[in-house]
Design a protein around this motif. Structure first.
Motif, short mmCIF file in Angstrom:
data_model
loop_
_atom_site.label_atom_id
_atom_site.label_comp_id
_atom_site.label_asym_id
_atom_site.label_seq_id
_atom_site.Cartn_x
_atom_site.Cartn_y
_atom_site.Cartn_z
N ARG A 1 -31.41 -31.39 19.73
CA ARG A 1 -31.29 -32.43 18.23
C ARG A 1 -32.73 -32.97 18.14
O ARG A 1 -33.18 -33.20 17.01
N LYS B 1 -34.77 -33.57 14.88
CA LYS B 1 -35.19 -34.66 14.24
C LYS B 1 -36.99 -34.48 13.93
O LYS B 1 -37.48 -35.24 13.14
N SER C 1 -21.32 -31.64 10.27
CA SER C 1 -21.81 -32.13 11.52
C SER C 1 -23.27 -32.17 11.61
O SER C 1 -24.05 -33.15 11.95
N GLU C 2 -23.95 -31.37 10.92
CA GLU C 2 -25.34 -31.51 10.44
C GLU C 2 -25.83 -32.38 9.74
O GLU C 2 -26.95 -32.90 9.85
N ASN D 1 -24.12 -35.08 8.89
CA ASN D 1 -23.95 -36.45 9.44
C ASN D 1 -25.36 -36.84 10.39
O ASN D 1 -25.67 -37.89 10.53
N TYR D 2 -25.49 -35.66 11.13
CA TYR D 2 -26.94 -36.12 12.16
C TYR D 2 -27.90 -36.06 11.45
O TYR D 2 -28.83 -37.35 11.48
N GLU E 1 -28.45 -37.70 8.28
CA GLU E 1 -27.98 -39.01 7.91
C GLU E 1 -28.25 -40.12 8.86
O GLU E 1 -28.66 -41.28 8.59
N SER E 2 -27.82 -39.81 9.99
CA SER E 2 -28.24 -40.67 11.09
C SER E 2 -29.68 -40.91 11.29
O SER E 2 -29.91 -41.97 11.98
N LEU E 3 -30.39 -40.06 10.84
CA LEU E 3 -31.76 -40.19 11.18
C LEU E 3 -32.46 -40.79 9.95
O LEU E 3 -33.63 -40.97 9.59
N GLY E 4 -31.70 -41.33 8.99
CA GLY E 4 -32.04 -41.89 7.68
C GLY E 4 -32.52 -40.96 6.84
O GLY E 4 -33.46 -41.50 5.72
N LYS F 1 -31.55 -38.29 3.73
CA LYS F 1 -30.53 -37.91 2.32
C LYS F 1 -30.84 -36.97 1.56
O LYS F 1 -30.09 -36.76 0.78
#
Length: 351
Positions: free
Chosen positions: A110, A114, A158-159, A161-162, A164-167, A169
């Motif tokens: 991951r 990132k 899943s990809e 969502n990850y 998105e979790s890093l801000g 889009k």
């Protein structure tokens, strides 16, 4: 009228992707990217054919360093296709590429994904999450018992969502399979769950003869449902062929109006001219013409006048002679041997 699915909108080098913006056509070079002369020459041919966005593989740092030199010689946005090595995505971003295509599942840990996201954020470029049936993680394959609609969709989600979790889009998504029906079902399910713009394609579609049919089904069916914002027809052929097929898919659905629309009859015993050769010659001579016309090429006068009435211009064959129509009205009768030349002259006069 096709009602397109509402989506978020992202930017790729100044071209907007997503409803309400036009559906774009993409292709991919098959040259060595750092061979700048040949890569640019191929992109120029694709531009002339109607390609909107070009993708190329970045396989090493030489490819990444070639990006600015390529960009200064072409006129369409660029996307770097990255497999496995996250550092190449970071370098491509640093060197000014307009978008990235990654399969996060094969980038690795991951933290590597990132790093790619941070590079894209810093430079304001988008990422395509490109999932295909051959690159789903073993964990997801085990969970859903192999390659199917659920495993493709789960992999993409899943990809996304990850990211998105890093801000992040500025994403578009593809879920490609070589089976058109699997393709359709996977895109339908994913489209019902998110509002991200979608890149459509049938991966490894095959030769032009086979691949055009698979793509027309796998891409065209989704477009007819209003799903899809950018497309690539994948053919084992000169990439220019991909553009021609993509344009015809869009024109057949009324989603693109520009360019030449050529209609011709299938021939029968009433056909008294060599229509097959005639169509091939007209198609070849009009390949590079920047025209918005509907042209009808008919083998006899049974369907000719009616079809030509709907077309801007057309021909209907006879016995050694043919007639040229404009909006259903005969404008001249000429010998068969002169028919193509006279048709091209009349087309040029319509400019």
């Amino acid at each position: 009228m096709i009602n397109r699915r509402m989506t978020r909108v992202i930017d790729v080098g100044g071209i907007k992707i997503g409803n309400p913006h036009p559906i774009t056509i993409q292709s991919m070079t098959n040259t060595i990217t750092c061979d700048i002369e040949n890569t640019v020459a191929q992109i120029k041919k694709l531009e002339d054919a109607g390609c909107d966005i070009i993708r190329f593989a970045v396989n090493d740092f030489d490819d990444a360093e070639a990006i600015p030199k390529i960009k200064e010689k072409i006129n369409i946005p660029t996307i770097a296709d990255i497999q496995y090595d996250y550092r190449l995505a970071v370098e491509a971003a640093k060197h000014g590429v307009d978008g990235l295509r990654i399969n996060p599942g094969n980038i690795g840990e991951r933290w590597k994904v990132k790093e790619v996201v941070e590079a894209a954020k810093e430079r304001g470029i988008s990422i395509r999450v490109g999932v295909n049936s051959g690159s789903i993680s073993q964990e997801i394959l085990d969970k859903f018992s192999g390659v199917n609609v659920d495993s493709l969709v789960e992999s993409a989600l899943s990809e996304v969502n990850y990211l998105e979790s890093l801000g992040f889009k500025d994403i578009k998504v593809s879920l490609k399979a070589s089976d058109p029906l699997l393709n359709i079902r996977a895109y339908e399910k994913f489209a019902s769950l998110t509002d991200y713009p979608l890149h459509l394609g049938v991966t490894e579609a095959g030769s032009p003869k086979i691949g055009a049919i698979k793509s027309a089904i796998g891409i065209g069916s989704l477009l007819q449902e209003g799903i899809g914002d950018t497309i690539r027809v994948s053919l084992t052929s000169d990439p220019v062929e991909e553009i021609y097929v993509a344009k015809e898919i869009l024109k057949s659905l009324g989603l693109r109006r520009d360019g030449i629309e050529l209609i011709s009859c299938p021939t029968c015993s009433r056909t008294k001219i060599d229509l097959i050769s005639l169509v091939d010659e007209v198609e070849s001579r009009l390949d590079t013409k920047d025209l918005n016309l509907k042209i009808a090429l008919m083998g006899c006068r049974v369907n000719g006048p009616g079809e030509a009435r709907e077309a801007d211009i057309g021909i209907a064959g006879g016995n050694g002679r043919g007639v040229i129509f404009k909006h259903g009205e005969i404008v001249k009768s000429v010998d068969e041997k002169d028919l193509v030349d006279e048709l091209i002259k009349e087309i040029e006069n319509l400019r």
